[in-house]
Design an enzyme around this catalytic site. Structure first.
Site, PDB file in Angstrom:
ATOM      1  CG  HIS A   1      16.712  20.235  27.605  1.00  0.00           C
ATOM      2  ND1 HIS A   1      16.488  19.434  26.520  1.00  0.00           N
ATOM      3  CD2 HIS A   1      15.776  19.910  28.516  1.00  0.00           C
ATOM      4  CE1 HIS A   1      15.443  18.663  26.763  1.00  0.00           C
ATOM      5  NE2 HIS A   1      14.989  18.928  27.970  1.00  0.00           N
TER       6      HIS A   1
ATOM      7  CE  LYS B   1      12.549  16.211  14.489  1.00  0.00           C
ATOM      8  NZ  LYS B   1      12.413  17.671  14.581  1.00  0.00           N
TER       9      LYS B   1
ATOM     10  CE  LYS C   1      20.741  21.820  12.629  1.00  0.00           C
ATOM     11  NZ  LYS C   1      20.708  20.825  13.663  1.00  0.00           N
ATOM     12  NE  ARG C   2      14.450  29.295  17.002  1.00  0.00           N
ATOM     13  CZ  ARG C   2      14.076  29.938  18.113  1.00  0.00           C
ATOM     14  NH1 ARG C   2      13.552  29.286  19.117  1.00  0.00           N
ATOM     15  NH2 ARG C   2      14.215  31.236  18.217  1.00  0.00           N
TER      16      ARG C   2
ATOM     17  CB  THR D   1      15.431  15.640  18.044  1.00  0.00           C
ATOM     18  OG1 THR D   1      14.970  16.996  17.937  1.00  0.00           O
ATOM     19  CG2 THR D   1      15.574  15.254  19.499  1.00  0.00           C
TER      20      THR D   1
ATOM     21  CE  LYS E   1      20.028  24.878  17.278  1.00  0.00           C
ATOM     22  NZ  LYS E   1      19.786  23.411  17.342  1.00  0.00           N
TER      23      LYS E   1
HETATM   24  C1  LIG Z   1      13.085  18.526  15.293  1.00  0.00           C
HETATM   25  C2  LIG Z   1      12.794  19.950  15.310  1.00  0.00           C
HETATM   26  C3  LIG Z   1      13.673  20.844  15.913  1.00  0.00           C
HETATM   27  C4  LIG Z   1      14.999  20.419  16.519  1.00  0.00           C
HETATM   28  O1  LIG Z   1      15.959  20.412  15.491  1.00  0.00           O
HETATM   29  P1  LIG Z   1      17.539  20.341  15.821  1.00  0.00           P
HETATM   30  O2  LIG Z   1      18.137  20.149  14.461  1.00  0.00           O
HETATM   31  O3  LIG Z   1      17.747  19.165  16.692  1.00  0.00           O
HETATM   32  O4  LIG Z   1      17.921  21.613  16.430  1.00  0.00           O
HETATM   33  C5  LIG Z   1      13.352  22.177  15.920  1.00  0.00           C
HETATM   34  N1  LIG Z   1      12.211  22.629  15.353  1.00  0.00           N
HETATM   35  C6  LIG Z   1      11.355  21.799  14.734  1.00  0.00           C
HETATM   36  C7  LIG Z   1      10.127  22.366  14.111  1.00  0.00           C
HETATM   37  C8  LIG Z   1      11.602  20.435  14.697  1.00  0.00           C
HETATM   38  O5  LIG Z   1      10.730  19.622  14.103  1.00  0.00           O
END
Ligand SMILES: *Cc1c(COP(=O)(O)O)cnc(C)c1O
Length: 840
Positions: A389, A692, A580-581, A688, A586
């Site tokens: 990952h 979404k 996101k985190r 991911t 990022k």
């Molecule tokens: C989808 C998701 C992530 C991953 O988000 P990225 O933008 O790909 O880093 C992290 N936390 C939650 C709660 C999510 O639903």
């Protein structure tokens, strides 16, 4: 150790009593309107069943019941349907002698389960109606279900999407992980700073889970290894505890199959030492149990750096050992002969956290099942697959050799034996020099000696996959370049995906209904059918309805923001979202600095035709990650200043929404117009969140990183806004001596924004607060914020132009939805099943 597992019987279900006491003491106020049986005149059979559960399982009547009582009664009632399907699924797999998939992951970021379960059982309408007849609103119950947040971010959410897709594709599978008592921390924002609070998701009990007291395993640590004269080897651990299984059913789409998520909890063999207790040492008497429980108490709060603590290694071994023992026990019970393991079991390692499983399986095969090393090694490699990952060196797990040897002396011997074989094989390959051998070795010999978990996982697996095409290519070129030369067919790509049930149907019913009207139901079972939607981008009537759905999602989010944080936003503004985190790679900082520059521009040129924007940020920072926490504070400081400035006239509003989790994502994603996917190229393995948003009709502004590259390929280059350096360009720039100072000085907008932040314009209470953060941009700017700034700012102005063309924007958003069906986790799992696990 453990008795053979009998088929599931409902008599074993052991959950009565627990809920009664915890729920009865709930301080929560009743839902309004208070539950009464004044809805429809004749309660439906389901309503009667829920009421019966309320009385006989929870011990309350409708008048006395509180919201959590209704929630528990509803879940327990629906669960009956699930249990029956669960037993059928398990028996059918057994009868067919089917190969099983085992997904080992230290994280499962599940979120809430009620809505997902009833949607997949196709009972949402029925449950809504039944509850309404009891005077209870389903949506209100869904909102009080706690988020099962047993993960940090993308890696854990991937595991949850995969579990759902495995069941949806009717594949017999088990997820294995840890039942953390406190999962991901709850984030509060106090005066702009992140405050971490424990999330007690189990405080009302957990009606979804089943304790399997018969599935308990001995887990040892430390001690010594004894060799006997007959050549057999015996590990005598100094410490031991018991791993207990707690199962949660995972319902697939259309309820076809129910799989098991088996999470381990820990128990001391002697929960209380009566001798000590009677002698008056009441605390010491419980120390063993406290020690065991400490193993399952915390989720390590980080997903982009390795957690180096001993407790973490103990957690990893604890859950790996319990899972591998369970898998071996099940195989022997069903198939008799351990030598056929690889034909009947595929074990996937989600990152290196479960990598010690490779050594654990070797130990069981050689020490307990008396196989020779070579035969055991062949079975082990054929059984395991490993998913990488991250390429970030700081996130690659390795353990100090003395620590590893002290905790796991037998595994240390096995690691040495594997390493000897591996390095012999490498030596025999032409061109493998000392440097290559050192890179492949399971032991890092540079400085303090360490055991490299990624190398162990690579060596012990027949398949090693990356999670997006670019990431997989970079794996071959960087971390695993030498391994790739040695085993050129082992590395493969499996681009991540998301489950469309949670991330389209459940979070965005309006869009789902509209798509069904346009192209029928086919996309519900095969998301790639969304391509049929593409022609509708040219249909003015459809575009209008599509944007009406988006607007109503924005209105709903605006209402939520007003209620939860007192923030007012205009639903007609462009909703620009980065959730996101929080991590430097990022590049939330790039977004904030550009926002500051935009603020400056709006004030300098109020006469221009600015696009009204709402900038939304959300995300948690690892508790020890100083810069990430400072970036949260900066976002809040900038928001405070900008939102209070009348001269921006509502053209720019900024909000940091607290406590990002799955449920919050489900509210924000359907309401987004613009998806910020702006990581430094080469650093986001896949992402991911990007999938979404596109699936819910947001346009992406992004770099050519992770799965963004493939999203561009699928939606078309005209319907995504790509900017900035490529991964190769980033690498070249770093290699050739990047000088951020001259970049900053050469860009007036950037210079002004950085200097404003640095000099305390946004932190009048503490002028120097951001000086260090901004100095970092001048000094090294490892994440290339400055280098990509101008490209990012022009990409944002390109977004403004596109937004001004309402028809063009709507058409583009529709083509995004139409283009991203390929990113369903059903497609991803089908590829794993075919290429890695051999089960499809
Ligand atoms: C989808 C998701 C992530 C991953 O988000 P990225 O933008 O790909 O880093 C992290 N936390 C939650 C709660 C999510 O639903």
């Amino acid at each position: 150790m453990t008795s053979p597992m009998p088929p599931l019987r409902s008599g074993q279900i052991n959950d009565a009593g627990i809920l009664v006491t915890t729920i009865a003491s709930s301080p929560t106020a009743p839902l309004s309107p208070p539950p009464q049986t004044t809805g429809s005149p004749t309660p439906t059979p389901l309503a009667e069943a829920i009421l019966d559960t309320l009385v006989h399982r929870i011990g309350k009547d409708a008048q006395a019941a509180r919201p959590h009582d209704w929630l528990a009664a509803t879940i327990l009632t629906i669960r009956n349907d699930i249990i029956e399907r669960w037993m059928t699924s398990t028996k059918a797999a057994h009868a067919a002698g089917a190969k099983r998939v085992y997904y080992l992951s230290l994280e499962f970021l599940i979120g809430r389960l009620l809505r997902d379960a009833i949607a997949n059982l196709d009972r949402t309408g029925e449950v809504t109606e039944a509850l309404a007849s009891l005077g209870v609103e389903l949506a209100a119950l869904e909102e009080i279900e706690p988020d099962a947040a047993l993960g940090n971010g993308g890696l854990g959410r991937l595991a949850a999407c995969f579990m759902e897709s495995l069941a949806s594709l009717d594949l017999p599978a088990y997820g294995y992980g840890i039942r953390y008592v406190n999962g991901m921390f709850r984030q509060r924002i106090d005066d702009g700073w992140q405050v971490e609070l424990p999330e007690n998701w189990l405080s009302h009990g957990n009606p979804w889970e089943f304790e399997r007291r018969e599935s308990a395993y001995f887990i040892g640590f430390g001690g010594e290894v004894v060799g006997h004269e007959d050549g057999s080897i015996h590990w005598k651990p100094a410490e031991a505890l018991e791993a207990l299984a707690v199962d949660t059913p995972v319902v697939g789409w259309r309820g076809k199959r129910v799989n098991t998520l088996r999470l381990w909890t820990a128990r001391a063999f002697d929960p209380i030492r009566l001798d000590a207790f009677n002698a008056g040492d009441h605390i010491g008497a419980l120390a063993g149990q406290a020690r065991a429980e400490s193993l399952v108490r915390v989720l390590y709060p980080s997903d982009s750096s390795a957690a180096g603590q001993e407790l973490r290694l103990r957690q990893e071994y604890f859950f790996s050992s319990a899972s591998i023992q369970d898998i071996v026990r099940r195989h022997v019970q069903y198939f008799g002969d351990i030598r056929t393991l690889a034909e009947k079991a595929a074990i996937q390692l989600n990152d290196t956290h479960p990598a010690v499983s490779v050594a654990e399986l070797m130990r069981l095969l050689t020490d307990h099942h008396d196989l020779g090393f070579e035969e055991a090694w062949g079975i082990t490699k054929a059984t395991f697959g490993y998913t990488n990952h991250t390429l970030l060196p700081e996130a690659l797990e390795s353990w100090p050799l003395p620590l590893f040897e002290r905790l796991l002396p037998r595994h240390m011997q096995i690691v040495y034996a594997i390493n000897a074989k591996l390095l012999r094989e490498a030596r025999a390959v032409a061109g493998m020099d000392d440097r290559a051998i050192a890179a492949i070795s399971l032991i890092d010999e540079g400085g303090e000696r360490r055991v490299r978990m990624a190398n162990l996982a690579f060596a012990g697996a027949h398949s090693v996959n990356g999670v997006a095409a670019l990431h997989t290519d970079l794996m071959k070129q960087t971390v695993f370049a030498d391994f790739h030369r040695l085993y050129p067919t082992r590395i493969n790509n499996k681009t991540n995906g998301i489950t469309p049930r949670r991330w389209l149907q459940e979070c965005n019913p309006g869009l789902t209904a509209l798509i069904r009207e346009a192209i029928g139901d086919g996309f519900l079972d095969d998301l790639t059918r969304l391509t049929d939607l593409r022609p509708f981008a040219g249909d003015a009537g459809f575009r209008e309805r599509f944007m009406a759905v988006k607007r109503s999602n924005k209105v709903a989010l605006a209402a939520h923001l007003r209620e939860s944080m007192g923030l007012r936003v205009d639903p007609d503004a462009l909703f620009d979202v980065q959730i996101k985190r929080i991590h430097e790679y990022k590049r939330q900082l790039l977004n904030i600095v550009e926002t500051v520059a935009l603020y400056d521009q709006i004030r300098s040129h109020p006469e221009r035709d600015w696009t009204p924007r709402v900038k939304l940020f959300a995300g948690k920072a690892a508790s020890s990650y100083h810069n990430a926490k400072l970036i949260i504070k900066l976002a809040n400081d900038v928001a405070r200043r900008v939102n209070a400035d009348p001269s921006v006239g509502g053209l720019l509003r900024i909000a940091f929404v607290p406590n990002y989790n799955v449920s919050l994502a489900e509210k924000i994603v359907p309401a987004a117009d613009l998806s910020e996917q702006i990581s430094t190229a080469g650093m986001e393995a896949s992402g991911t969140g990007n999938m979404k948003f596109a699936l819910n009709g947001a346009l992406t502004i992004g770099t050519l990183d992770g799965a963004n590259v493939e999203i561009r390929d699928h939606v078309g280059a005209d319907d995504i806004v790509i900017f900035g350096m490529t991964a190769d360009e980033v690498a070249d720039r770093r290699a050739s001596g990047y000088e951020p100072r001259s970049v900053i000085e050469g860009s007036p907008e950037l210079r002004q924004a950085v200097n404003a932040i640095s000099s305390g314009v946004f932190s009048p209470d503490d002028h120097g607060r951001y000086a260090g953060l901004m100095d970092g941009l001048y000094a090294h700017d490892w994440f290339m914020v400055a280098a990509d700034f101008d490209a990012y700012a022009s990409a944002q102005r390109e977004i403004d132009r596109r937004w001004a063309d309402k028809d063009g924007w709507a058409a583009s958003a529709i083509r995004n939805v139409a283009g991203v069906g390929w990113f369903s986790s059903d497609r991803t799992i089908a590829e794993y099943a075919r290429d890695i696990w051999g089960v499809m």
